[in-house]
Motif scaffolding. Structure first.
Motif, PDB file in Angstrom:
ATOM      1  N   ASN A   1      62.578 -39.458  -8.326  1.00 34.24           N
ATOM      2  CA  ASN A   1      62.031 -40.028  -6.618  1.00 34.24           C
ATOM      3  C   ASN A   1      60.567 -39.731  -7.297  1.00 34.24           C
ATOM      4  N   ASN A   2      59.709 -38.940  -8.296  1.00 41.16           N
ATOM      5  CA  ASN A   2      57.799 -37.972  -8.172  1.00 41.16           C
ATOM      6  C   ASN A   2      57.674 -39.060  -8.595  1.00 41.16           C
ATOM      7  N   SER A   3      58.683 -39.713 -10.060  1.00 44.89           N
ATOM      8  CA  SER A   3      57.889 -40.510 -11.050  1.00 44.89           C
ATOM      9  C   SER A   3      57.843 -42.364  -9.999  1.00 44.89           C
ATOM     10  N   LYS A   4      58.885 -43.052  -8.946  1.00 43.71           N
ATOM     11  CA  LYS A   4      58.951 -43.830  -8.301  1.00 43.71           C
ATOM     12  C   LYS A   4      57.653 -43.709  -7.817  1.00 43.71           C
ATOM     13  N   ARG A   5      57.070 -42.708  -6.763  1.00 46.58           N
ATOM     14  CA  ARG A   5      55.814 -41.938  -6.279  1.00 46.58           C
ATOM     15  C   ARG A   5      54.661 -42.529  -6.732  1.00 46.58           C
TER      16      ARG A   5
ATOM     17  N   HIS B   1      41.139 -49.193 -13.068  1.00 47.78           N
ATOM     18  CA  HIS B   1      40.842 -47.738 -11.486  1.00 47.78           C
ATOM     19  C   HIS B   1      39.521 -47.603 -11.490  1.00 47.78           C
ATOM     20  N   ASN B   2      39.163 -47.410  -9.905  1.00 46.10           N
ATOM     21  CA  ASN B   2      37.536 -46.925  -9.598  1.00 46.10           C
ATOM     22  C   ASN B   2      37.596 -45.756  -8.974  1.00 46.10           C
ATOM     23  N   ASP B   3      36.835 -44.751  -8.224  1.00 41.12           N
ATOM     24  CA  ASP B   3      37.042 -43.751  -7.769  1.00 41.12           C
ATOM     25  C   ASP B   3      37.582 -43.664  -6.497  1.00 41.12           C
ATOM     26  N   THR B   4      37.292 -44.972  -5.783  1.00 41.45           N
ATOM     27  CA  THR B   4      37.882 -44.779  -4.539  1.00 41.45           C
ATOM     28  C   THR B   4      39.925 -45.169  -4.661  1.00 41.45           C
ATOM     29  N   GLN B   5      40.094 -46.162  -6.015  1.00 47.53           N
ATOM     30  CA  GLN B   5      41.142 -46.404  -5.953  1.00 47.53           C
ATOM     31  C   GLN B   5      41.870 -45.284  -6.631  1.00 47.53           C
ATOM     32  N   LEU B   6      41.324 -43.479  -7.103  1.00 47.64           N
ATOM     33  CA  LEU B   6      42.135 -42.218  -7.442  1.00 47.64           C
ATOM     34  C   LEU B   6      42.313 -41.572  -6.241  1.00 47.64           C
TER      35      LEU B   6
ATOM     36  N   HIS C   1      47.428 -36.828  -2.560  1.00 46.33           N
ATOM     37  CA  HIS C   1      48.536 -36.117  -2.734  1.00 46.33           C
ATOM     38  C   HIS C   1      49.850 -35.920  -3.641  1.00 46.33           C
ATOM     39  N   PHE C   2      49.781 -36.169  -4.484  1.00 49.42           N
ATOM     40  CA  PHE C   2      50.782 -35.998  -4.982  1.00 49.42           C
ATOM     41  C   PHE C   2      50.868 -34.902  -6.423  1.00 49.42           C
TER      42      PHE C   2
ATOM     43  N   THR D   1      53.864 -27.280 -10.899  1.00 54.18           N
ATOM     44  CA  THR D   1      52.454 -27.592 -11.184  1.00 54.18           C
ATOM     45  C   THR D   1      51.370 -28.173 -12.012  1.00 54.18           C
ATOM     46  N   PHE D   2      52.458 -29.624 -11.818  1.00 51.30           N
ATOM     47  CA  PHE D   2      51.336 -30.767 -12.126  1.00 51.30           C
ATOM     48  C   PHE D   2      50.910 -31.818 -10.822  1.00 51.30           C
TER      49      PHE D   2
END
Length: 254
Positions: free
Chosen positions: A60-64, A80-85, A90-91, A95-96
């Motif tokens: 589930n978390n991998s799909k997320r 990617h840019n900073d906005t996309q990061l 919220h992931f 501990t990851f």
């Protein structure tokens, strides 16, 4: 069981579990969502990175993670840019956390831009019959970018005693030539003969009961011992027995 009987028994278990049905309950289903080589390997690497704990939660978390990357992981990594990061804020998986995820995105971009991609980063430091030195060197390349020290624990180092279960699993996915359609075999620059069995609680316990492993800790020394035993059964494709050991441990409670 003697060696011949043990090989016959394990070969039968490989046939039983190395099937397309295996994909439905395994995290390997995540990279199977993609067809582009780079998408497959990035999805596989990120999924393998968080592959500890409850399997349903891992999936589930991998799909997320893939959703957060717009289901185009390679494009996101490279563009990617900073906005996309910020979309990754919220992931969390055990501990990851989101900062680890962002660092991995940046590190993967670094690997593709400066080290010709994941396959070449692993392949260029490989040794005959062992990918463990290569995994250690890969970790150095991966963290050449700025990073928090806490994030380094999410890439194992066999030279520091780790069995590196998750990376060895990822390498099996990418390298092993599988005529059953489970493992991808899309990395041609690494031999299946050099792969190591992903060693965890389940595979380790089964291996000990079968006399393939005597060391009690699931560490790099145990991995070397298990590799040696499995190569006596199949020198060209020793890691296929991961299906047997995993199936016996998880599905049969051997």
């Amino acid at each position: 069981m003697n060696k011949t009987e043990l090989k016959e028994f394990l070969d039968e278990k490989v046939i039983q579990y190395n099937t397309l049905d295996f994909i439905d309950s395994d995290p390997i289903q995540i990279p199977h969502l993609f067809s582009l080589k780079e998408d497959i390997e990035i999805a596989g690497f990120l999924t393998a990175t968080i592959a500890w704990g409850n399997r349903k939660m891992i999936i589930n978390n991998s799909k997320r993670m893939m959703d957060m990357l717009g289901n185009s992981p390679y494009d996101f990594i490279m563009e990617h840019n900073d906005t996309q990061l910020e979309k990754l804020d919220h992931f969390v998986h055990r501990t990851f956390n989101n900062e680890d995820f962002k660092t991995f995105v940046k590190a993967l971009q670094h690997i593709y831009i400066n080290h010709k991609g994941l396959e070449m980063a692993f392949a260029k430091n490989q040794k005959p019959l062992s990918m463990q030195p290569s995994i250690s060197e890969f970790k150095k390349l991966f963290f050449e970018i700025a990073h928090q020290s806490r994030t380094m624990k999410h890439v194992s180092d066999p030279m520091q005693g780790s069995a590196a279960k998750r990376i060895n699993m990822f390498l099996r996915w990418m390298v092993r030539q599988d005529n059953k359609g489970v493992d991808f075999g899309i990395w041609k620059s690494i031999s299946s003969a050099s792969l190591s069995c992903p060693l965890d609680v389940h595979s380790g316990n089964v291996a000990r009961k079968l006399g393939l492993l005597s060391r009690k800790q699931n560490d790099s020394k145990a991995l070397t011992e298990l590799d040696t035993s499995l190569r006596l059964l199949d020198v060209n494709d020793p890691v296929k027995y991961d299906f047997a050991l995993f199936g016996l441990g998880v599905f049969e409670g051997f």
